[in-house]
Design an enzyme around this catalytic site. Sequence first.
Site, short mmCIF file in Angstrom:
data_model
loop_
_atom_site.label_atom_id
_atom_site.label_comp_id
_atom_site.label_asym_id
_atom_site.label_seq_id
_atom_site.Cartn_x
_atom_site.Cartn_y
_atom_site.Cartn_z
N LYS A 22 51.77 40.64 45.24
CA LYS A 22 51.00 40.75 46.47
C LYS A 22 49.51 40.92 45.89
CE LYS A 22 48.42 42.61 49.22
NZ LYS A 22 47.09 41.97 49.60
N GLU A 63 45.92 51.64 38.15
CA GLU A 63 44.64 51.41 37.73
C GLU A 63 43.67 51.56 38.78
OE1 GLU A 63 43.93 50.86 34.45
OE2 GLU A 63 45.64 50.49 33.59
N CYS A 111 35.63 47.56 37.67
CA CYS A 111 35.88 49.10 37.56
C CYS A 111 35.56 49.80 36.49
CB CYS A 111 37.67 49.29 37.62
SG CYS A 111 38.56 48.15 36.69
N GLU A 133 32.36 55.38 43.16
CA GLU A 133 32.23 54.29 42.56
C GLU A 133 31.54 53.21 43.74
OE1 GLU A 133 35.99 51.97 42.47
OE2 GLU A 133 35.49 51.57 40.41
P1 NAP Z 1 42.11 48.19 47.90
O1 NAP Z 1 42.37 47.95 49.30
O2 NAP Z 1 42.55 49.28 47.23
O3 NAP Z 1 42.87 47.00 47.22
C1 NAP Z 1 43.88 46.63 46.25
C2 NAP Z 1 44.82 45.81 46.64
O4 NAP Z 1 45.79 46.85 47.37
C3 NAP Z 1 44.69 44.49 47.49
O5 NAP Z 1 45.87 43.83 47.01
C4 NAP Z 1 45.06 45.20 48.78
O6 NAP Z 1 45.25 44.23 50.01
C5 NAP Z 1 46.05 46.25 48.59
N1 NAP Z 1 46.27 47.29 49.55
C6 NAP Z 1 45.49 47.55 50.51
N2 NAP Z 1 46.03 48.64 51.51
C7 NAP Z 1 47.35 48.96 51.04
C8 NAP Z 1 48.20 49.76 51.33
N3 NAP Z 1 48.22 50.33 52.40
N4 NAP Z 1 49.42 49.50 50.68
C9 NAP Z 1 49.71 48.71 49.59
N5 NAP Z 1 48.64 47.82 49.19
C10 NAP Z 1 47.41 47.97 49.82
O7 NAP Z 1 40.46 47.74 47.42
P2 NAP Z 1 39.29 47.01 48.29
O8 NAP Z 1 39.66 47.30 49.80
O9 NAP Z 1 39.86 45.36 47.92
O10 NAP Z 1 38.24 47.50 47.53
C11 NAP Z 1 37.85 48.77 48.14
C12 NAP Z 1 36.99 49.45 46.84
O11 NAP Z 1 38.34 49.65 45.79
C13 NAP Z 1 36.07 48.76 46.03
O12 NAP Z 1 34.81 49.34 46.74
C14 NAP Z 1 36.25 49.61 44.47
O13 NAP Z 1 35.60 50.81 44.73
C15 NAP Z 1 37.74 49.75 44.56
N6 NAP Z 1 38.48 48.66 43.80
C16 NAP Z 1 38.53 49.05 42.55
C17 NAP Z 1 39.28 48.03 41.60
C18 NAP Z 1 39.64 48.44 40.33
O14 NAP Z 1 39.72 47.48 39.50
N7 NAP Z 1 39.74 49.51 39.86
C19 NAP Z 1 39.31 46.86 42.23
C20 NAP Z 1 39.13 46.59 43.55
C21 NAP Z 1 38.50 47.63 44.24
P3 NAP Z 1 44.16 43.61 50.66
O15 NAP Z 1 43.60 42.48 49.75
O16 NAP Z 1 44.71 42.90 51.83
O17 NAP Z 1 42.85 44.66 50.85
#
Ligand code: NAP
Length: 462
Positions: A170, A245, A279, A369
């Site tokens: 996903k 991660e 990250c 972050e």
């Molecule tokens: P996120 O919501 O955690 O997204 C990561 C993945 O998880 C996406 O595929 C997302 O789908 C999915 N996801 C979201 N809610 C979920 C749930 N309840 N159950 C299962 N999967 C779920 O992160 P984001 O909203 O894109 O970004 C928010 C913050 O996360 C950023 O500002 C940053 O601080 C952090 N981040 C960290 C990394 C890293 O590499 N460590 C990468 C990206 C973001 P959707 O795409 O549909 O939301």
Amino acid sequence: MKAHDGLYIGGAWRPAAGRDEIEVVNPADEQVIGRVPAGDAMDVDTAVRAARAALATWAATPPAERAARLGALRDVLAARKDEIAGTVTAELGSPLPFSQAVHASVPIAVAGSYAELAAAHSFEEKVGNSTVLHEPVGVVGAITPWNYPLHQIVAKVAPALAAGCTVVLKPAEDTPLTAQLFAEAVHEAGVPAGVFNLVTGLGPVAGQALAEHPDVDLVSFTGSTAVGRRIGAAAGAAVKKVALELGGKSANVILPSADLARAVNVGVANVMSNSGQTCSAWTRMLVHRDRYDEAVELAAAAAAKYGDRIGPVVNARQQARVLGYIEKGVAEGARLVAGGPEAPREQGYFVSPTVLADVTPEMTVAQEEIFGPVLSVLRYEDEEDALRIANGTVYGLAGAVWAGEESEAVAFARRMDTGQVDINGGRFNPLAPFGGYKQSGVGRELGSHGLAEYLQTKSLQF
Ligand code: NAP
Ligand code: MG
């Protein structure tokens, strides 16, 4: 680039159960560039069944043959490199040279590394009177973010396939076109039907359904700590393996003996590349008080130079979030020396390369972050103070140390609570284990350590 109007399940593109779609937007100009299906729990279930059905045969496929499929996948990715770079630029907004040099090239290297590891790895070992079998964990649910769209996918799917696992992916809703391209590449590489499956969709719908599916054996997630915590809790309740991660707030420690200009310039480039959406970015620069003013001046100049060369952040929500952090930093007493909280362009989700000076360890911008092109510069009194500051967050993903002598930097790095440290600007190594101490995550990706995440042991006694 063309968007598929189906999901890749069981070796074919097929329509989703429902009619919901995701609009894919180019963050540089806010134009809609494609639509993909928003899969739901039924689609996830279909995909998990396909992965389960393919598992026994793939797990029993000789490692050399799995390696050959991964080698073919590497070759297809290499042949389609320009298309990959163009697609990442279109949906993530990163400048094309960066998409070519990093977003397309790194996954090719990682896929190649797993083709080699699958061929070379011992999936059996002798321990005294036992033979230990290293067997695939089973069906993997992989959930990936948008920041390095293809790298995040390959860093999970390649080792899973090398291990003999089957996968349901996903990908992030913001970057599904790169994921579709990857599915095409898997198909072209001759990976058997059902071994890899793609369900595009929303996190709280498709992502959650995958993370909670009872027939998924291992959930591998990269993304925010908030979502990671929920996924970890659900996996714990179901007693299934999980790899997380999560975020980071890494320190770039510049010791007094370091080449200051080099350390600052490389440090600023590290934070600004990919518009700060990395990250492992070294978002806190730690400088000794005697060299602090000089470092701030160098950092401000380096950030200003970035000006137009930086891409947008991924979407409007991230832009608002990052600008909000800059405002908060100033409100808490930080001094703005480059960039600022105003959007620099009318169109596109841009944020100016920003440097905040006089940041103190307890400020929000030094703890949370930000995931945007924002560097905080902190002052330390002595080495012990630098270590306290470096280790003083809930995160521990990466970091850097600079010193005149490598051994001095290494001695400091040994005391850091973090999973990776670059010494005097060390180069990226696709075989080095990557992953977090503390709340930066659970488990490791890349190289043989990344492969081990997808294996479990069975001991036969003789
Ligand atoms: P996120 O919501 O955690 O997204 C990561 C993945 O998880 C996406 O595929 C997302 O789908 C999915 N996801 C979201 N809610 C979920 C749930 N309840 N159950 C299962 N999967 C779920 O992160 P984001 O909203 O894109 O970004 C928010 C913050 O996360 C950023 O500002 C940053 O601080 C952090 N981040 C960290 C990394 C890293 O590499 N460590 C990468 C990206 C973001 P959707 O795409 O549909 O939301
Ligand atoms: Mg999200």
